[in-house]
Design a protein around this motif. Structure first.
Motif: not given
Length: 238
Positions: A204-206, A227-238
């Motif tokens: 997260e600090k990065y 998604n509930q755990l972090t403030s970093i957006p999680i992408s997937g399903g490509e």
């Protein structure tokens, strides 16, 4: 670094891909071109044996009907993976045909222009020597990119040392591009939920723009939990 990927922690690179080019020809001689890169030999067999008979003799402008015909006819054994890739190859060729027939770029047929410019990012930065990665990142900056995506080289099988190495690589790129430029992180579905939950707080600090495919595409519950755990957006399903 090939031995790193051989341990099976992730998809590695796309070097295992080949290509099958699909041509759909009309009775007027126009040829639409599509392609498929996922398991191309298997996709070719699907196209030759199952999909071609469903498309031949039809109007390419009936693209929705043809897509539904292919999808529904392969529904018992298709629905995702290589079967969908094979359908997409023909669908791309049909759109190419329609563009040639109307003498318009395909984006005009898909709704037209919505903006004057589209932002893009440099997408490579595979885990190699850290200095080599930094030189590569600097090259993208020199080319005018303000965002880029890097790949991790380690996963659950590499233990604590692998976690440290992953963090080192992110830190090394941030040292070059700073925090006024976007950095995206690609996992290639090489992690699992436990590992992702362990490393995410350390990332997260990065301030990554997003973290891509930390778990396999079918782990919907895992994506929801992350998604509930972090403030970093999680992408997937490509």
């Amino acid at each position: 670094m090939d031995q790193l990927w051989d341990r099976g922690d992730s998809m590695g690179t796309f070097r295992f891909h080949g290509w099958t080019v699909v041509e759909v020809e009309t009775d007027t001689g126009l040829v639409g071109i599509g392609n498929v890169a996922l398991a191309p030999r298997i996709a070719k067999a699907i196209i030759d044996q199952y999909l071609t008979p469903l498309v031949l003799g039809h109007d390419p402008f009936d693209y929705e009907y043809l897509w539904q015909r292919m999808y529904r006819s392969t529904h018992a054994w298709g629905r995702k993976g290589v079967a969908m890739a094979a359908i997409s190859a023909i669908d791309i060729a049909l759109w190419d045909l329609m563009g040639k027939e109307t003498n318009k770029p395909v984006f005009k047929l898909l709704g037209g222009r919505t903006k004057e410019k589209i932002p893009c990012y440099a997408s490579k930065l595979y885990r190699t020597d850290l200095k080599e990665m930094q030189d590569e990142a600097q090259k993208y900056l020199d080319q005018g990119f303000t965002s880029m995506k890097m790949r991790f080289g380690y996963g659950p099988k590499d233990g604590t040392q692998g976690v440290r190495e992953n963090l080192k690589s992110v830190e090394a790129i941030r040292e070059v591009i700073g925090y006024d430029n976007d950095l995206m992180l690609e996992c290639y579905m090489g992690w699992n939920l436990e590992y992702a939950k362990r490393i995410l707080p350390k990332l997260e600090k990065y301030e990554p723009r997003w973290l891509e495919e930390p778990v396999i595409a079918d782990d919907i519950d895992g994506y929801a939990e992350l998604n509930q755990l972090t403030s970093i957006p999680i992408s997937g399903g490509e």
